[in-house]
Design a protein around this motif. Structure first.
Motif, PDB file in Angstrom:
ATOM      1  N   VAL A  30       0.843  -1.276  -0.092  1.00 39.36           N
ATOM      2  CA  VAL A  30      -0.037   0.002  -0.151  1.00 39.36           C
ATOM      3  C   VAL A  30       0.899   1.365  -0.118  1.00 39.36           C
ATOM      4  N   VAL A  31       0.595   1.994  -0.871  1.00 43.48           N
ATOM      5  CA  VAL A  31       1.553   3.336  -1.045  1.00 43.48           C
ATOM      6  C   VAL A  31       0.517   4.538  -0.618  1.00 43.48           C
ATOM      7  N   GLY A  32       1.217   5.388   0.136  1.00 47.69           N
ATOM      8  CA  GLY A  32       0.108   6.354   0.712  1.00 47.69           C
ATOM      9  C   GLY A  32      -0.724   5.865   2.140  1.00 47.69           C
ATOM     10  N   VAL A  54       3.713  -1.189   3.478  1.00 42.18           N
ATOM     11  CA  VAL A  54       2.944   0.038   3.864  1.00 42.18           C
ATOM     12  C   VAL A  54       4.283   1.209   3.684  1.00 42.18           C
ATOM     13  N   LYS A  55       4.013   2.077   2.566  1.00 42.61           N
ATOM     14  CA  LYS A  55       4.735   2.899   2.217  1.00 42.61           C
ATOM     15  C   LYS A  55       4.481   4.381   2.172  1.00 42.61           C
ATOM     16  N   ASP A  56       5.088   5.230   2.908  1.00 45.43           N
ATOM     17  CA  ASP A  56       4.752   6.642   2.977  1.00 45.43           C
ATOM     18  C   ASP A  56       5.848   7.423   2.961  1.00 45.43           C
ATOM     19  N   ARG A  60       5.543  10.236  10.225  1.00 42.26           N
ATOM     20  CA  ARG A  60       4.279  10.412  11.054  1.00 42.26           C
ATOM     21  C   ARG A  60       3.061   9.570  10.551  1.00 42.26           C
ATOM     22  N   ALA A  61       2.773   9.569   9.340  1.00 41.29           N
ATOM     23  CA  ALA A  61       1.631   8.881   8.586  1.00 41.29           C
ATOM     24  C   ALA A  61       1.933   7.302   9.069  1.00 41.29           C
ATOM     25  N   LEU A  62       3.125   7.128   8.890  1.00 41.82           N
ATOM     26  CA  LEU A  62       3.423   5.540   8.877  1.00 41.82           C
ATOM     27  C   LEU A  62       3.337   5.338  10.222  1.00 41.82           C
ATOM     28  N   ALA A 112      -2.688   4.992  -2.574  1.00 42.48           N
ATOM     29  CA  ALA A 112      -3.988   5.814  -1.953  1.00 42.48           C
ATOM     30  C   ALA A 112      -3.201   7.047  -1.466  1.00 42.48           C
ATOM     31  N   VAL A 113      -2.352   7.645  -2.401  1.00 42.22           N
ATOM     32  CA  VAL A 113      -1.694   9.031  -2.111  1.00 42.22           C
ATOM     33  C   VAL A 113      -2.670  10.093  -2.527  1.00 42.22           C
ATOM     34  N   ARG A 114      -2.424  11.280  -2.036  1.00 40.87           N
ATOM     35  CA  ARG A 114      -3.362  12.403  -2.249  1.00 40.87           C
ATOM     36  C   ARG A 114      -3.941  12.314  -3.887  1.00 40.87           C
ATOM     37  N   GLU A 115      -5.077  13.081  -3.900  1.00 36.26           N
ATOM     38  CA  GLU A 115      -5.691  12.901  -5.153  1.00 36.26           C
ATOM     39  C   GLU A 115      -5.069  13.953  -6.097  1.00 36.26           C
ATOM     40  N   ASP A 116      -4.014  13.542  -6.818  1.00 36.84           N
ATOM     41  CA  ASP A 116      -3.300  14.563  -7.436  1.00 36.84           C
ATOM     42  C   ASP A 116      -2.668  13.509  -8.618  1.00 36.84           C
ATOM     43  N   SER A 139      -5.309   1.798  -8.518  1.00 36.24           N
ATOM     44  CA  SER A 139      -5.500   3.013  -7.590  1.00 36.24           C
ATOM     45  C   SER A 139      -6.791   3.021  -6.888  1.00 36.24           C
ATOM     46  N   ASN A 140      -6.826   3.829  -5.770  1.00 35.44           N
ATOM     47  CA  ASN A 140      -7.801   4.076  -4.984  1.00 35.44           C
ATOM     48  C   ASN A 140      -8.485   5.327  -5.311  1.00 35.44           C
ATOM     49  N   THR A 141      -8.049   6.300  -6.507  1.00 40.17           N
ATOM     50  CA  THR A 141      -8.491   7.507  -6.738  1.00 40.17           C
ATOM     51  C   THR A 141     -10.046   7.492  -6.755  1.00 40.17           C
ATOM     52  N   PHE A 165     -14.340   2.712  -0.567  1.00 39.42           N
ATOM     53  CA  PHE A 165     -15.232   3.935   0.058  1.00 39.42           C
ATOM     54  C   PHE A 165     -14.965   3.850   1.574  1.00 39.42           C
ATOM     55  N   ASN A 166     -15.087   5.101   2.218  1.00 40.93           N
ATOM     56  CA  ASN A 166     -14.936   5.439   3.309  1.00 40.93           C
ATOM     57  C   ASN A 166     -15.925   5.435   4.254  1.00 40.93           C
ATOM     58  N   PRO A 167     -16.235   4.630   5.621  1.00 37.01           N
ATOM     59  CA  PRO A 167     -15.357   3.963   6.189  1.00 37.01           C
ATOM     60  C   PRO A 167     -15.022   2.587   5.347  1.00 37.01           C
TER      61      PRO A 167
HETATM   62  P1  NAD Z   1      -4.712  11.498   2.655  1.00 37.29           P
HETATM   63  O1  NAD Z   1      -4.117  12.616   2.492  1.00 37.29           O
HETATM   64  O2  NAD Z   1      -5.134  10.976   4.364  1.00 37.29           O
HETATM   65  O3  NAD Z   1      -3.289  10.517   2.529  1.00 37.29           O
HETATM   66  C1  NAD Z   1      -2.512  10.418   1.540  1.00 37.29           C
HETATM   67  C2  NAD Z   1      -1.173  10.066   2.114  1.00 37.29           C
HETATM   68  O4  NAD Z   1      -0.349  10.047   0.929  1.00 37.29           O
HETATM   69  C3  NAD Z   1      -0.468  10.887   3.154  1.00 37.29           C
HETATM   70  O5  NAD Z   1      -0.200  10.165   4.271  1.00 37.29           O
HETATM   71  C4  NAD Z   1       0.772  11.328   2.473  1.00 37.29           C
HETATM   72  O6  NAD Z   1       1.991  11.458   3.216  1.00 37.29           O
HETATM   73  C5  NAD Z   1       0.833  10.088   1.310  1.00 37.29           C
HETATM   74  N1  NAD Z   1       1.833  10.406   0.326  1.00 37.29           N
HETATM   75  C6  NAD Z   1       1.897  11.652  -0.436  1.00 37.29           C
HETATM   76  N2  NAD Z   1       2.958  11.687  -1.259  1.00 37.29           N
HETATM   77  C7  NAD Z   1       3.455  10.525  -1.173  1.00 37.29           C
HETATM   78  C8  NAD Z   1       4.472   9.701  -1.923  1.00 37.29           C
HETATM   79  N3  NAD Z   1       5.047  10.150  -3.113  1.00 37.29           N
HETATM   80  N4  NAD Z   1       4.627   8.381  -1.672  1.00 37.29           N
HETATM   81  C9  NAD Z   1       3.947   7.675  -0.656  1.00 37.29           C
HETATM   82  N5  NAD Z   1       3.176   8.381   0.036  1.00 37.29           N
HETATM   83  C10 NAD Z   1       2.743   9.595  -0.229  1.00 37.29           C
HETATM   84  O7  NAD Z   1      -5.675  11.114   1.618  1.00 37.29           O
HETATM   85  P2  NAD Z   1      -6.702  10.093   1.801  1.00 37.29           P
HETATM   86  O8  NAD Z   1      -8.062  10.608   2.143  1.00 37.29           O
HETATM   87  O9  NAD Z   1      -6.442   8.857   2.384  1.00 37.29           O
HETATM   88  O10 NAD Z   1      -7.233   9.754   0.296  1.00 37.29           O
HETATM   89  C11 NAD Z   1      -6.199   8.849  -0.641  1.00 37.29           C
HETATM   90  C12 NAD Z   1      -6.689   8.504  -1.987  1.00 37.29           C
HETATM   91  O11 NAD Z   1      -8.122   7.705  -1.730  1.00 37.29           O
HETATM   92  C13 NAD Z   1      -7.071   9.794  -2.610  1.00 37.29           C
HETATM   93  O12 NAD Z   1      -7.006   9.428  -4.263  1.00 37.29           O
HETATM   94  C14 NAD Z   1      -8.544   9.925  -2.551  1.00 37.29           C
HETATM   95  O13 NAD Z   1      -9.309  10.386  -3.497  1.00 37.29           O
HETATM   96  C15 NAD Z   1      -8.835   8.430  -2.438  1.00 37.29           C
HETATM   97  N6  NAD Z   1     -10.185   8.344  -1.632  1.00 37.29           N
HETATM   98  C16 NAD Z   1     -10.386   8.986  -0.516  1.00 37.29           C
HETATM   99  C17 NAD Z   1     -11.674   8.859   0.238  1.00 37.29           C
HETATM  100  C18 NAD Z   1     -12.115   9.522   1.582  1.00 37.29           C
HETATM  101  O14 NAD Z   1     -13.027   9.540   1.895  1.00 37.29           O
HETATM  102  N7  NAD Z   1     -11.044  10.327   1.940  1.00 37.29           N
HETATM  103  C19 NAD Z   1     -12.658   7.802  -0.241  1.00 37.29           C
HETATM  104  C20 NAD Z   1     -12.281   7.214  -1.296  1.00 37.29           C
HETATM  105  C21 NAD Z   1     -11.066   7.221  -2.142  1.00 37.29           C
END
Ligand code: NAD
Length: 395
Positions: A30-32, A54-56, A60-62, A112-116, A139-141, A165-167
């Motif tokens: 799992v990355v992110g 688990v990679k981040d 602190r996230a780890l 599951a890294v940031r939505e970018d 990808s969990n986008t 989906f969350n939770p």
């Molecule tokens: P979040 O911000 O809680 O977590 C993202 C993590 O990614 C952070 O811990 C950050 O440190 C890490 N990260 C950033 N750059 C990284 C890199 N280069 N390598 C490894 N880790 C890195 O975000 P989230 O809410 O968990 O969302 C993650 C993904 O899941 C997004 O694509 C989001 O759209 C999707 N998603 C979110 C939800 C929700 O309800 N939050 C639901 C379904 C899907």
């Protein structure tokens, strides 16, 4: 009966799953490790019981992810569902790392890294350097184009969307997203993974927001419009929740997080600017830094800042609850029709399954398309029901 059939029988047969065998998963990454990554890691470990990496980039996230994963195991021990020794063993097979090399040997890596999009492309490119060509990258986008994430890779056929989906432990849906290049093996592996997690998978085309977020966003924007015309947030939520929804759209904003919602609106606006408008009030919420619209300490009273900064159209006539409900249902019907015309899913039953299992919509409603058909909205707008005669055949 229709909704039970969909969720208990039809989806279990995994329509859309290719016949190709899935890859065996003996190690997973799992990355992110944020909100979603930590929950995904916990579920993957409990269900697959294989080594997990688990990679981040953030230590602190780890640490937080470790707490989430270990607390989930401890909870199962307390409730008698897991033996203490097994929990200890499972904790010992997790590697928490800020580097990629420990991901070597993984059969599936879920990001599951940031939505970018840029970030996700970079993450997959660096992971690809350490894993075997057959390793599936999922990808969990929530809304971004998965095909674009794969486009620059040496093996784009390994990439698939896996939207949970969350939770994560509660909502049983996974939207499995087909990219233009995905291999049958990667797709099959995603279906098998959903199954192993005890989740129901619906195959979706790689289309902005897939099904659940697209419909929820359309509903939200219809409700924002009602509030722009002077209806109170709680009034709007009440007008819509009489349909039996688990919570009103403004309440839901607090669960999802305002910046995330604004990002999904942006993505959908990029694809469909007329229906998904960029609302200044939604941007104001995202920029506010607040956790939601309602100040939960005061029940369903909005934060003072929201009440003060929300711009109401002074010319508009305030809608009645009946207007709000009708407009919301019509917006949902039009979007569902377009989702079907675009073949995002195979048929209306998949939309219903998605909203029942991914948005927690009530079973007694029978599914949103079925409901829109039953109350006559589909026929009034399109001259025909959304759930076609052949779809009704419980095939
Ligand atoms: P979040 O911000 O809680 O977590 C993202 C993590 O990614 C952070 O811990 C950050 O440190 C890490 N990260 C950033 N750059 C990284 C890199 N280069 N390598 C490894 N880790 C890195 O975000 P989230 O809410 O968990 O969302 C993650 C993904 O899941 C997004 O694509 C989001 O759209 C999707 N998603 C979110 C939800 C929700 O309800 N939050 C639901 C379904 C899907």
């Amino acid at each position: 009966f229709y909704s039970l059939h969909l969720t208990q029988r039809r989806v279990r047969r995994q329509p859309g799953r290719p016949a190709a065998p899935a890859r065996n998963v003996d190690k997973i990454g799992v990355v992110g490790a944020g909100l979603m990554g930590a929950q995904l890691g916990a579920l993957l470990l409990q269900r697959l019981q294989v080594p997990l990496v688990v990679k981040d980039v953030d230590a602190r996230a780890l640490e937080r992810a470790r707490s989430t994963i270990e607390a989930a195991l401890d909870k199962r021990v307390r409730s008698g569902r897991l033996r203490q020794a097994k929990a200890g063993f499972l904790k010992s097979v997790v590697t928490y790392s800020r580097e990629d090399p420990p991901l070597a040997g993984c059969d599936v890596v879920v990001e599951a890294v940031r939505e970018d999009l840029d970030l996700k492309q970079r993450v997959f490119a660096t992971v690809e350097r350490v894993v075997e060509p057959g390793c599936v990258l999922a990808s969990n986008t929530s809304s971004l184009p998965v095909t674009a994430m794969a486009s620059a890779l040496a093996h784009p056929q390994r990439v698939v969307g896996f939207h949970v989906f969350n939770p994560v432990a509660v909502l049983p849906l996974v939207e499995v997203v087909r990219t233009d290049a995905v291999s049958d093996e990667a797709l099959s592996t995603a279906f098998q993974l959903a199954d192993a997690l005890g989740k129901s998978a619906v195959a979706c085309a790689d289309s902005p927001g897939f099904v659940v977020n697209r419909l929820l966003t359309r509903l939200l924007l219809s409700c924002v419009e009602a509030a722009n015309r002077g209806a109170g947030f709680a009034e709007v939520d009440d007008a819509v929740t009489v349909l039996g929804l688990p919570m009103g759209p403004f309440e839901l904003l607090g669960l999802i997080g305002l910046p995330v919602v604004a990002e999904v609106v942006q993505v959908l606006h990029g694809a469909y600017p007329e229906r998904f408008r960029l609302e200044p009030n939604v941007q104001m919420l995202a920029d506010s830094g607040l956790p939601g619209v309602y100040d939960s300490a005061r029940g369903r009273t909005p934060y003072d800042e929201v009440a003060r900064r929300w711009r109401v159209d002074p010319q508009a006539r305030k809608p009645t609850p009946e207007d709000i409900r009708r407009q919301a249902l019509e917006a949902l019907a039009r979007e569902a029709r377009i989702i079907l015309d675009e073949a995002v899913v195979a048929d209306a039953r998949d939309i219903d399954t998605c909203m029942l299992l991914g948005a927690g919509w009530p079973f007694f409603m029978g599914g949103i398309c079925k409901h829109l058909d039953q109350v006559g909205i589909s026929r009034r707008l399109f001259g025909a029901p959304l759930v076609g005669a052949t779809d009704q055949a419980f095939a």
